[in-house]
Enzyme design. Structure first.
Site, short mmCIF file in Angstrom:
data_model
loop_
_atom_site.label_atom_id
_atom_site.label_comp_id
_atom_site.label_asym_id
_atom_site.label_seq_id
_atom_site.Cartn_x
_atom_site.Cartn_y
_atom_site.Cartn_z
N HIS A 114 -0.96 -8.64 14.04
CA HIS A 114 -1.77 -7.66 13.31
C HIS A 114 -3.15 -8.21 12.97
O HIS A 114 -3.31 -9.40 12.69
CB HIS A 114 -1.05 -7.14 12.06
CG HIS A 114 -0.84 -8.16 10.96
ND1 HIS A 114 -1.77 -8.36 9.97
CD2 HIS A 114 0.19 -8.98 10.70
CE1 HIS A 114 -1.30 -9.27 9.12
NE2 HIS A 114 -0.13 -9.69 9.54
N ASP B 101 -5.29 -6.63 10.66
CA ASP B 101 -5.72 -6.36 9.28
C ASP B 101 -5.38 -7.57 8.42
O ASP B 101 -4.50 -8.36 8.76
CB ASP B 101 -5.06 -5.10 8.73
CG ASP B 101 -3.54 -5.19 8.76
OD1 ASP B 101 -2.98 -5.51 9.83
OD2 ASP B 101 -2.89 -4.95 7.72
N GLU C 231 -0.59 -3.72 9.03
CA GLU C 231 0.67 -4.37 8.68
C GLU C 231 0.75 -4.65 7.19
O GLU C 231 1.81 -4.60 6.59
CB GLU C 231 0.80 -5.69 9.46
CG GLU C 231 2.21 -6.27 9.48
CD GLU C 231 2.53 -7.16 8.29
OE1 GLU C 231 3.73 -7.45 8.09
OE2 GLU C 231 1.61 -7.59 7.56
N ASP D 110 4.26 -14.06 13.07
CA ASP D 110 3.71 -13.72 11.75
C ASP D 110 4.56 -14.26 10.62
O ASP D 110 4.65 -13.66 9.56
CB ASP D 110 3.59 -12.18 11.64
CG ASP D 110 2.75 -11.74 10.44
OD1 ASP D 110 1.96 -12.57 9.94
OD2 ASP D 110 2.91 -10.59 10.02
#
Ligand code: ZN
Ligand code: ZN
Length: 470
Positions: free
Chosen positions: A87, A89, A152, A176
């Site tokens: 992700h 963001d 996310e 992540d």
């Protein structure tokens, strides 16, 4: 065929780092007040998504942008698709930084910037892993798809939209979290408790407010009450001072005529581990619960002070449950809002629950435990059920053996309370990029990624993607 993955990453180190630096400069915080038709989460997340997809085009991959919500970078053909989920963001930078969070700085072999470890650094390492396989022209029998998200950290609206338009990959991982692997995640649901607001006692609760987010332990709480007379108001303030002395909190009380305003400072923490915080709200309510409040106000204070106080494992709420693999259910009481004038009384409880119990069981137990206090319960959006991919699954087995081969450390399964994109697929896990013993700076000031770890992760990702897709 043996490939020297280390050497391949070594040859691309400078490029990888430069691509990461350029990506980190994009301030990709979600901004709801700047949402437009072509920037569904604000301009920052969109620009970071476009930036990442542009790398894919530059490097000759097939690239698809799904309306600026999410996109993918892919190559290879086959009946099955391996998905990799990153992700773009980031959570807001917040205060306390020594350097500009969006001007990456390298110091002590670490790169400091918001997003360096969550999740642009790990995403870039995985992307380079995929790029190496393509550049070496290695034989693969599956499609490899890098799915790039942009929401996310908030509501996962990017993935909701993406999967309306695109097929789900058959299996995959999200870079992540941490190594060796996260192959299980507890269920995650927030319940809103709605109460009545009437005051019929000799003390009146005017307002009670605490908490920033459902998934955070409230570090502060504030209440305004009216005492029957000025003498009792002064006494309340005095007794509050004595209470804070004996509890792991600090607090202040200010008195004006018969009105007393109480402030409590506890300790914030991640909502997935409520036992590591000090919930300011439940301490404050526990104190007030000893006074002559009545009606809705009393119920609000009593539920908070007696039932929710330090009920980290849901014992008082009668929802406690422990699974041998996933561990204990945890409960975080994260948001409180009582406003007598607005006739609003609301509490948000966030549960992380293991397999073996269900949302239905939790709701039923809550109704039995606290229903008598005029509580009605509603389920907040984004309920996630427990997720687990067994160790025997070839996905987990392969990822663990790649980890072992490159680190010399024993791999083992791990289950966490939080949610990663790994759970988007039935056969999905989180894999890296934090190594055991790493300082976790995700969501904190001075977030960093160690450069040796970054390149080490790229080596592991390259080998892992190849072994899963060949
Ligand atoms: Zn993340
Ligand atoms: Zn995050």
């Amino acid at each position: 065929m043996t490939i020297d993955w280390q050497k391949e990453v070594e040859a691309r180190k400078d490029d990888l780092l430069q691509d990461l630096i350029d990506l980190l400069k994009v301030k990709s915080e979600r901004e709801d007040d700047k949402v437009t038709a072509d920037a569904p989460f604000g301009p920052g997340p969109r620009d970071a998504l476009l930036h990442m997809l542009a790398y894919g085009e530059r490097d000759g991959f097939t690239v698809k942008n799904v309306d600026n919500y999410a996109g993918h970078i892919e190559f290879g053909e086959g009946d099955e698709t391996l998905g990799i989920f990153g992700h773009m963001d980031v959570v807001p930078a917040g205060d306390g930084w020594d350097t500009d969070p969006y001007l990456p700085v390298i110091k002590d072999n670490k790169i400091f910037a918001r997003g360096s470890s969550d999740d642009k650094g790990p995403s870039m390492a995985a992307y380079y892993g995929m790029k190496i396989i393509k550049e070496l022209g290695l034989p693969i029998s599956k499609k490899i798809r890098f799915v790039v998200g942009s929401d996310e950290e908030s509501g996962w609206g990017d993935m909701d939209y993406y999967f309306e338009k695109e097929e789900k990959p058959d299996f995959g991982f999200s870079p992540d979290a941490e190594f060796p692997i996260i192959n299980g995640e507890k269920g995650n649901v927030s319940l809103a408790l709605h109460l009545e607001t009437g005051n019929t006692g000799s003390y009146t609760l005017t307002s009670f407010a605490s908490g920033l987010r459902a998934n955070m332990v409230p570090g502060g709480a504030k209440a305004t009450v009216s005492a029957p007379d000025t003498e009792k108001a002064a006494a309340l303030a005095k007794e509050f001072a004595a209470y804070t002395e004996n509890q792991p909190i600090t607090g202040t009380a200010s008195v004006e005529d018969t009105t007393v305003t109480l402030d409590v400072v506890g300790k914030g923490a991640h909502g997935a581990s409520p036992q590591s915080g000090i919930n300011a709200a439940t301490f404050l309510a526990g104190f007030l619960d000893g006074y002559d409040f009545a009606g809705g106000a009393k119920n609000f204070l009593h539920v908070t002070g007696a039932y929710l106080h330090e009920d980290f494992y849901g014992e008082k709420l009668t929802v406690a449950y422990e699974d041998a693999k996933m561990g204990k259910l945890t409960m975080n009481a994260g948001l409180f809002d009582f406003d007598a004038a607005q006739e609003k009384a609301f509490i948000n409880l966030n549960f992380r629950y293991p397999q073996g119990t269900t949302l239905g069981k939790i709701e039923a137990a809550l109704n039995t435990a606290i229903g008598e206090y005029g509580v009605t319960i509603s389920v907040e959006p984004h309920h996630m059920t427990p997720h687990y991919v067994p160790q025997e699954d070839p996905l987990v087995a392969t990822l663990l053996s790649v980890y072992e081969d490159h680190t010399g450390e024993k791999g083992f399964e791990q289950i966490i309370g939080g949610g990663t994109y790994g759970r988007l697929l039935k056969r999905g896990v989180a894999y890296g990029a934090m190594f055991p013993g790493y300082t976790d700076t995700m969501h904190q000031a001075n977030e960093f990624m160690d450069l040796d770890d970054l390149f080490r992760a790229a080596v592991i990702y390259a080998d892992a993607i190849y072994r899963l897709a060949k």
